[in-house]
Design a protein around this motif. Structure first.
Motif, mmCIF file in Angstrom:
data_model
loop_
_atom_site.group_PDB
_atom_site.id
_atom_site.type_symbol
_atom_site.label_atom_id
_atom_site.label_comp_id
_atom_site.label_asym_id
_atom_site.label_seq_id
_atom_site.Cartn_x
_atom_site.Cartn_y
_atom_site.Cartn_z
ATOM 1 N N GLY A 189 8.136 -32.739 51.420
ATOM 2 C CA GLY A 189 8.165 -34.109 51.407
ATOM 3 C C GLY A 189 7.072 -34.610 50.198
ATOM 4 N N ILE A 190 7.069 -35.866 49.626
ATOM 5 C CA ILE A 190 6.347 -36.444 48.819
ATOM 6 C C ILE A 190 4.706 -36.244 49.568
ATOM 7 N N GLY A 191 4.607 -36.616 50.948
ATOM 8 C CA GLY A 191 3.431 -36.659 51.438
ATOM 9 C C GLY A 191 2.760 -35.400 51.541
ATOM 10 N N VAL A 192 3.606 -34.414 52.001
ATOM 11 C CA VAL A 192 3.191 -32.967 52.008
ATOM 12 C C VAL A 192 2.651 -32.430 50.711
ATOM 13 N N ILE A 193 3.350 -32.801 49.832
ATOM 14 C CA ILE A 193 2.771 -32.240 48.350
ATOM 15 C C ILE A 193 1.741 -32.882 47.848
ATOM 16 N N ILE A 194 1.466 -34.291 48.239
ATOM 17 C CA ILE A 194 0.155 -34.784 48.000
ATOM 18 C C ILE A 194 -0.912 -34.279 48.587
ATOM 19 N N ALA A 195 -0.942 -33.834 49.952
ATOM 20 C CA ALA A 195 -1.769 -33.230 50.598
ATOM 21 C C ALA A 195 -2.154 -31.788 50.132
ATOM 22 N N VAL A 196 -1.133 -31.164 49.826
ATOM 23 C CA VAL A 196 -1.210 -29.648 49.411
ATOM 24 C C VAL A 196 -1.749 -29.897 48.226
ATOM 25 N N ILE A 197 -1.559 -30.388 47.210
ATOM 26 C CA ILE A 197 -2.086 -30.175 45.829
ATOM 27 C C ILE A 197 -3.538 -31.014 45.814
ATOM 28 N N GLY A 198 -3.882 -31.920 46.551
ATOM 29 C CA GLY A 198 -5.022 -32.333 46.772
ATOM 30 C C GLY A 198 -6.004 -31.295 47.346
ATOM 31 N N GLY A 199 -5.436 -30.683 48.302
ATOM 32 C CA GLY A 199 -6.228 -29.602 49.173
ATOM 33 C C GLY A 199 -6.652 -28.425 48.422
ATOM 34 N N VAL A 200 -5.893 -28.245 47.133
ATOM 35 C CA VAL A 200 -6.102 -26.760 46.798
ATOM 36 C C VAL A 200 -6.698 -27.076 45.228
ATOM 37 N N SER A 201 -6.804 -28.540 44.905
ATOM 38 C CA SER A 201 -7.349 -28.802 43.373
ATOM 39 C C SER A 201 -8.850 -28.996 43.286
ATOM 40 N N TRP A 202 -9.558 -29.070 44.139
ATOM 41 C CA TRP A 202 -11.122 -29.511 44.341
ATOM 42 C C TRP A 202 -12.034 -28.492 44.253
ATOM 43 N N PHE A 203 -11.353 -27.313 44.141
ATOM 44 C CA PHE A 203 -12.418 -25.847 43.959
ATOM 45 C C PHE A 203 -13.512 -26.133 42.837
ATOM 46 N N TYR A 204 -12.802 -26.107 41.615
ATOM 47 C CA TYR A 204 -13.590 -26.009 40.520
ATOM 48 C C TYR A 204 -14.419 -27.241 40.096
ATOM 49 N N LEU A 205 -14.071 -28.340 40.503
ATOM 50 C CA LEU A 205 -14.736 -29.676 40.605
ATOM 51 C C LEU A 205 -15.951 -29.526 41.088
ATOM 52 N N ALA A 206 -15.606 -29.212 42.515
ATOM 53 C CA ALA A 206 -16.841 -29.076 43.463
ATOM 54 C C ALA A 206 -18.113 -28.238 42.883
ATOM 55 N N ARG A 207 -17.783 -27.169 42.230
ATOM 56 C CA ARG A 207 -18.770 -26.488 41.657
ATOM 57 C C ARG A 207 -19.705 -27.009 40.471
ATOM 58 N N ILE A 208 -18.495 -27.661 39.867
ATOM 59 C CA ILE A 208 -19.442 -28.413 38.738
ATOM 60 C C ILE A 208 -19.863 -29.489 39.134
ATOM 61 N N ILE A 209 -19.752 -30.415 40.037
ATOM 62 C CA ILE A 209 -20.762 -31.587 40.548
ATOM 63 C C ILE A 209 -21.832 -30.814 41.380
ATOM 64 N N ARG A 210 -21.923 -29.817 41.779
ATOM 65 C CA ARG A 210 -22.875 -29.143 42.522
ATOM 66 C C ARG A 210 -23.950 -28.631 41.677
ATOM 67 N N ALA A 211 -23.530 -28.013 40.460
ATOM 68 C CA ALA A 211 -24.289 -27.597 39.530
ATOM 69 C C ALA A 211 -25.175 -28.873 38.780
ATOM 70 N N GLU A 212 -24.295 -30.117 38.564
ATOM 71 C CA GLU A 212 -25.015 -31.109 38.001
ATOM 72 C C GLU A 212 -26.166 -31.708 38.868
ATOM 73 N N LEU A 213 -25.856 -31.669 40.204
ATOM 74 C CA LEU A 213 -26.865 -32.339 41.350
ATOM 75 C C LEU A 213 -28.078 -31.122 41.559
ATOM 76 N N LEU A 214 -27.748 -29.994 41.143
ATOM 77 C CA LEU A 214 -28.956 -28.934 41.202
ATOM 78 C C LEU A 214 -29.860 -29.218 40.215
ATOM 79 N N SER A 215 -29.297 -29.899 38.809
ATOM 80 C CA SER A 215 -30.329 -30.215 37.942
ATOM 81 C C SER A 215 -30.802 -31.597 38.093
ATOM 82 N N ILE A 216 -30.146 -32.399 38.752
ATOM 83 C CA ILE A 216 -30.714 -33.811 38.638
ATOM 84 C C ILE A 216 -31.551 -33.905 39.678
ATOM 85 N N ARG A 217 -31.578 -33.203 40.872
ATOM 86 C CA ARG A 217 -32.422 -33.527 42.095
ATOM 87 C C ARG A 217 -34.023 -33.001 41.851
ATOM 88 N N HIS A 218 -34.220 -32.356 40.706
ATOM 89 C CA HIS A 218 -35.482 -32.163 40.391
ATOM 90 C C HIS A 218 -36.017 -32.793 39.230
#
Length: 308
Positions: free
Chosen positions: A161-190
């Motif tokens: 269903g559309i709701g399931v597809i939205i949840a599934v794709i949203g739940g498997v699409s955040w991995f790489y972006l989370a690592r990019i944001i984490r790397a940016e915060l590591l440089s910003i916090r110092h």
């Protein structure tokens, strides 16, 4: 009698500083690919909003005159601009409503993925320590699985269903972006202004939202835009194999899957959905690349044209 020279003196007036929005637009509009992507994206949004007006027929109705005497799909005619599918439904109307379906899933799933990546990446990058280790190890485990295979598995296990597809794709699409944001915060916090804010007694939440987040928003915008193209392909791929958007709801993926059976005799059933899918992916990629160049301070020219 001596004559007074009338040589024009140079204009030494100080020009007002250029605002950030003006500088961004000046850099962005010099990218032809970005302008093309912006125009195509705007057209897709217009199609989504005005689908009931632009579609001449109901996309789910099977018309008695929509098939030939032999029961095959009709080619493009005055009544059916892009022809009909194997069930006698208007292909043009289905493409219009299929655009709305694909864009709705892409926007909603990207909001979910971006929210998850922003929260986990910020927490891991700013606080570090055991929290960072746990989040990054979880990310490493999830990244080890092929994203499309993981999405297909989850979509097959859950009720399609559309709701399931939205949840599934949203739940498997955040991995790489989370690592990019984490790397940016590591440089910003110092950096010095973060240390100064901390020395003045600012809380962690105030530092994150007031000082760190503005530095990440540009990066977040670029990668979220680029992720739109991947999301559109995910939706089409899941629908193509039968575990995405379910008929009779129009979607580019299931339209290509249905038309592939008639590829040799009715190629328009695959060509038109393929064009819409290809243009949407191309527009988001062009827009994301141009946003990255326009938001990058290093791309700003060192001097104005004509300056000495």
């Amino acid at each position: 009698m001596k004559t007074v020279s009338t040589t024009t003196l140079p204009d030494l007036r100080v020009r007002p500083p250029e605002r950030a929005s003006q500088a961004f637009w000046r850099r962005f509009r010099h990218h032809p690919g970005g302008m093309i992507g912006l125009v195509i994206t705007a057209l897709l949004l217009v199609i989504c909003v005005f689908a009931p007006v632009l579609a001449p027929h109901d996309p789910t109705v099977q018309y008695p005159n929509g098939l030939s005497d032999l029961g095959s799909p009709l080619p493009p005619t005055h009544a059916f601009w892009f022809g009909t599918d194997s069930l006698g439904r208007d292909l043009y109307s289905r493409l219009i409503y299929g655009t709305r379906t694909s864009m709705l899933i892409a926007v909603a799933s990207n909001v979910i993925a971006t929210s998850i990546a922003l929260v986990l990446g910020t927490v891991a990058g700013y606080f570090g320590g055991l929290t960072d280790t746990l989040i990054m190890r979880l990310t490493d485990v999830l990244i080890s699985f092929p994203v499309l295979l993981l999405a297909a598995f989850l979509a097959a296990v859950l009720r399609p269903g559309i709701g399931v597809i939205i949840a599934v794709i949203g739940g498997v699409s955040w991995f790489y972006l989370a690592r990019i944001i984490r790397a940016e915060l590591l440089s910003i916090r110092h950096r010095e202004y973060i240390d100064a804010a901390r020395a003045l007694g600012a809380s962690d939440s105030r530092i994150i939202f007031r000082h760190a987040m503005p530095q990440v928003l540009g990066l977040l915008t670029v990668y979220s835009t680029l992720n739109f193209s991947t999301t559109v392909l995910f939706v089409a791929a899941l629908s193509y194999v039968g575990i995405g958007v379910q008929p009779p709801t129009p979607d580019w993926g299931n339209m290509i899957a249905d038309g592939s059976q008639y590829l040799t005799v009715s190629p328009w059933l695959v060509i038109f959905p393929g064009i819409f899918l290809g243009l949407s992916v191309l527009s988001f990629n062009l827009l994301g690349d141009s946003l990255r160049d326009a938001l990058d301070p290093k791309s700003r020219p060192m001097s104005r044209k004509g300056a000495a």
